[in-house]
Design a protein around this motif. Structure first.
Motif, PDB file in Angstrom:
ATOM      1  N   GLY A 185       0.828  -1.195   0.000  1.00 12.02           N
ATOM      2  CA  GLY A 185       0.000   0.000   0.000  1.00 12.02           C
ATOM      3  C   GLY A 185       0.862   1.243   0.000  1.00 12.02           C
ATOM      4  O   GLY A 185       0.713   2.134  -0.830  1.00 12.02           O
ATOM      5  N   HIS A 186       1.820   1.290   0.922  1.00  7.48           N
ATOM      6  CA  HIS A 186       2.797   2.380   0.950  1.00  7.48           C
ATOM      7  C   HIS A 186       3.923   2.003   1.894  1.00  7.48           C
ATOM      8  O   HIS A 186       3.790   1.101   2.735  1.00  7.48           O
ATOM      9  CB  HIS A 186       2.150   3.701   1.388  1.00  7.48           C
ATOM     10  CG  HIS A 186       1.683   3.702   2.808  1.00  7.48           C
ATOM     11  ND1 HIS A 186       0.465   3.178   3.200  1.00  7.48           N
ATOM     12  CD2 HIS A 186       2.277   4.152   3.955  1.00  7.48           C
ATOM     13  CE1 HIS A 186       0.313   3.318   4.509  1.00  7.48           C
ATOM     14  NE2 HIS A 186       1.402   3.902   4.990  1.00  7.48           N
ATOM     15  N   VAL A 187       5.039   2.685   1.721  1.00  2.00           N
ATOM     16  CA  VAL A 187       6.174   2.543   2.628  1.00  2.00           C
ATOM     17  C   VAL A 187       6.039   3.655   3.666  1.00  2.00           C
ATOM     18  O   VAL A 187       6.169   4.835   3.337  1.00  2.00           O
ATOM     19  CB  VAL A 187       7.511   2.655   1.885  1.00  2.00           C
ATOM     20  CG1 VAL A 187       8.682   2.473   2.849  1.00  2.00           C
ATOM     21  CG2 VAL A 187       7.596   1.626   0.762  1.00  2.00           C
ATOM     22  N   SER A 272      -0.724   9.535  -0.830  1.00  2.00           N
ATOM     23  CA  SER A 272      -1.067  10.467   0.245  1.00  2.00           C
ATOM     24  C   SER A 272      -0.359  10.073   1.531  1.00  2.00           C
ATOM     25  O   SER A 272       0.156  10.917   2.273  1.00  2.00           O
ATOM     26  CB  SER A 272      -2.583  10.496   0.453  1.00  2.00           C
ATOM     27  OG  SER A 272      -3.061   9.217   0.859  1.00  2.00           O
ATOM     28  N   GLU A 273      -0.303   8.777   1.803  1.00  2.00           N
ATOM     29  CA  GLU A 273       0.414   8.292   2.970  1.00  2.00           C
ATOM     30  C   GLU A 273       1.914   8.526   2.816  1.00  2.00           C
ATOM     31  O   GLU A 273       2.620   8.851   3.767  1.00  2.00           O
ATOM     32  CB  GLU A 273       0.138   6.805   3.187  1.00  2.00           C
ATOM     33  CG  GLU A 273      -1.288   6.481   3.539  1.00  2.00           C
ATOM     34  CD  GLU A 273      -1.641   6.919   4.957  1.00  2.00           C
ATOM     35  OE1 GLU A 273      -0.706   7.254   5.713  1.00  2.00           O
ATOM     36  OE2 GLU A 273      -2.834   6.931   5.291  1.00  2.00           O
ATOM     37  N   LEU A 278       6.783  11.610   4.375  1.00  2.00           N
ATOM     38  CA  LEU A 278       7.888  12.490   4.030  1.00  2.00           C
ATOM     39  C   LEU A 278       7.889  13.747   4.895  1.00  2.00           C
ATOM     40  O   LEU A 278       8.927  14.181   5.396  1.00  2.00           O
ATOM     41  CB  LEU A 278       7.806  12.879   2.551  1.00  2.00           C
ATOM     42  CG  LEU A 278       8.407  11.925   1.524  1.00  2.00           C
ATOM     43  CD1 LEU A 278       8.320  12.544   0.146  1.00  2.00           C
ATOM     44  CD2 LEU A 278       9.846  11.598   1.861  1.00  2.00           C
ATOM     45  N   HIS A 279       6.718  14.344   5.063  1.00  4.51           N
ATOM     46  CA  HIS A 279       6.631  15.550   5.879  1.00  4.51           C
ATOM     47  C   HIS A 279       7.078  15.271   7.308  1.00  4.51           C
ATOM     48  O   HIS A 279       7.813  16.061   7.908  1.00  4.51           O
ATOM     49  CB  HIS A 279       5.196  16.092   5.865  1.00  4.51           C
ATOM     50  CG  HIS A 279       4.859  16.840   4.611  1.00  4.51           C
ATOM     51  ND1 HIS A 279       5.539  17.973   4.228  1.00  4.51           N
ATOM     52  CD2 HIS A 279       3.900  16.619   3.667  1.00  4.51           C
ATOM     53  CE1 HIS A 279       5.026  18.429   3.079  1.00  4.51           C
ATOM     54  NE2 HIS A 279       4.030  17.618   2.726  1.00  4.51           N
ATOM     55  N   ASN A 314       5.348  11.360  -8.200  1.00  2.00           N
ATOM     56  CA  ASN A 314       5.322  10.649  -6.922  1.00  2.00           C
ATOM     57  C   ASN A 314       6.026   9.303  -7.025  1.00  2.00           C
ATOM     58  O   ASN A 314       6.802   8.905  -6.155  1.00  2.00           O
ATOM     59  CB  ASN A 314       3.878  10.442  -6.461  1.00  2.00           C
ATOM     60  CG  ASN A 314       3.264  11.699  -5.880  1.00  2.00           C
ATOM     61  OD1 ASN A 314       3.921  12.426  -5.159  1.00  2.00           O
ATOM     62  ND2 ASN A 314       2.002  11.946  -6.189  1.00  2.00           N
ATOM     63  N   TRP A 315       5.712   8.567  -8.105  1.00  2.00           N
ATOM     64  CA  TRP A 315       6.306   7.247  -8.298  1.00  2.00           C
ATOM     65  C   TRP A 315       7.825   7.363  -8.452  1.00  2.00           C
ATOM     66  O   TRP A 315       8.587   6.571  -7.873  1.00  2.00           O
ATOM     67  CB  TRP A 315       5.687   6.569  -9.520  1.00  2.00           C
ATOM     68  CG  TRP A 315       6.285   5.235  -9.845  1.00  2.00           C
ATOM     69  CD1 TRP A 315       7.176   4.946 -10.833  1.00  2.00           C
ATOM     70  CD2 TRP A 315       6.054   3.997  -9.152  1.00  2.00           C
ATOM     71  NE1 TRP A 315       7.500   3.620 -10.814  1.00  2.00           N
ATOM     72  CE2 TRP A 315       6.817   3.009  -9.794  1.00  2.00           C
ATOM     73  CE3 TRP A 315       5.249   3.649  -8.061  1.00  2.00           C
ATOM     74  CZ2 TRP A 315       6.827   1.682  -9.377  1.00  2.00           C
ATOM     75  CZ3 TRP A 315       5.257   2.316  -7.646  1.00  2.00           C
ATOM     76  CH2 TRP A 315       6.037   1.355  -8.298  1.00  2.00           C
TER      77      TRP A 315
END
Length: 385
Positions: A185-187, A272-273, A278-279, A314-315
């Motif tokens: 889903g995301h890292v 989005s995640e 990153l922030h 993003n990718w």
């Protein structure tokens, strides 16, 4: 001396013939008659590959009709012997006591054009093809899924191809199914280790941690997205035609010791995640320094990198983060040539679970071909260590 060499060959005195022919070859290396006797000696002493090479050279360059006729007959004799020997060995492989009946895949690896010219005759003999077809079937750009069958037969061909210096490998189908595949889903964290939110085969969400040093190989590719579009023919009639409108990027992180693959996909990745992570990471890195925020220096990254404008950007940023940590890890990324051959086996490919959930109007064997490509890469990498 030429007549003495011929007489020695006729009475099967090969020791004497070898001495005489060696002298003749040194004295008259370009004499086609001497070369013919040399080929006959090689054939009589079971050096069939050497004899075949000389016969083929004579067939190509000799002008004497009798010599070319004898060379052609010699080629035919050797090809019959080799064909029968291979048929006997193949029958033994299929019926032996240790026969491996598991289904599998035989893959040819790419070779240079120069090397292809050197081995095409051997490939044609092993696979019982004409030279033209053999040349077309030897790949030069990427892997070619060449044959499916039981492993004992595929291993038989693999061993002979490798002996002929034709790179290839075979993998059993059960081996490709003994791997856990997780759809990412995301890292959520890249440092100091990877923390990945993913789903398993039962679509259950889980969080997995691993060290980047555990990644043994990266496998990537692009999957086409087909859509039916309206076209107009020469008679101004409209018709529907499938056309590639876009590509989806897929990247597998392979952890061989865990028998696991973490599959990232540009269409399903939750960016989005990723941006939120990153922030948070930059906030920790900059420790809330207002001067850094005013100047756009968030952990050494520019504003463009911090807030990507498109999914493609993003990718690229996600892949850059991964590549930075896996710069020395082998990367298998020549998927398209393999897929072009794999989709030629629709019945076999159609039974593969792709472990991808893409937004498509229709199912595609390209997704299954990528999964097979990744599994074959992992099994090949494991077997060669």
């Amino acid at each position: 001396m030429l007549e003495q060499a011929a007489a020695a060959l006729n009475r099967q005195d090969y020791q004497t013939a070898a001495k005489l022919i060696a002298v003749l070859v040194e004295q008259r290396p370009d004499d086609h008659q001497v070369q013919l006797y040399s080929a006959k000696l090689q054939e009589a002493t079971d050096r069939l590959d050497n004899a075949l090479e000389i016969y083929r050279m004579l067939l190509k360059h000799a002008v004497n009709v009798k010599i070319t006729a004898e060379a052609r007959q010699g080629i035919q004799r050797i090809e019959r012997i080799q064909s029968q020997s291979q048929a006997d060995a193949l029958a033994q492989a299929r019926t032996g006591s240790d026969v491996n009946t598991a289904p599998g895949y035989l893959v040819l690896e790419p070779i240079s054009q120069e090397h292809k010219q050197a081995v095409v005759a051997k490939f044609a003999a092993i696979m019982e093809l004409d030279p033209y077809s053999a040349r077309l079937q030897l790949p030069s750009r990427g892997w070619r899924l060449y044959r499916l069958g039981q492993m004992s037969e595929l291993e038989f061909y693999r061993d002979r191809l490798l002996q002929a210096e034709i790179p290839c490998f075979c993998v059993s189908q059960p081996d490709t199914q003994q791997v856990f595949v997780f759809q990412v889903g995301h890292v959520s964290s890249f440092h100091p280790q990877a923390t990945i939110v993913c789903s398993d085969d039962r679509s259950e969400l889980r969080t997995v941690n691993f060290n980047w040093s555990e990644v043994t190989q990266i496998v990537s590719g692009m999957l086409p997205i087909f859509e039916e579009v309206m076209e107009i023919d020469a008679r101004n009639r409209t018709y529907r035609k499938p056309k590639v409108l876009d590509y989806v990027h897929v990247c597998d992180l392979q952890l061989r010791d865990r028998r696991s693959i973490f599959r990232l996909c540009s269409q399903t990745y939750d960016f989005s995640e990723y941006k939120q992570a990153l922030h948070q990471q930059r906030d920790r890195t900059n420790n809330g320094n207002p001067d850094d925020r005013l100047n756009g220096n968030f952990g050494g990254l520019s504003n463009t990198q911090r807030i990507p404008a498109t999914s493609r950007d993003n990718w690229k940023n996600v892949m850059a983060q991964i590549s930075e940590r896996l710069a020395d890890v082998p990367h298998q990324n020549n998927f398209t040539p393999f897929a072009d051959t794999a989709i030629g086996y629709p019945e076999a490919i159609g039974r593969i679970e792709p472990h991808l959930e893409l937004l498509r109007r229709a199912d595609s064997n390209w997704d299954r071909a990528f999964h097979l490509y990744s599994m074959l890469s992992m099994c090949r990498d494991r077997d060669r260590d």
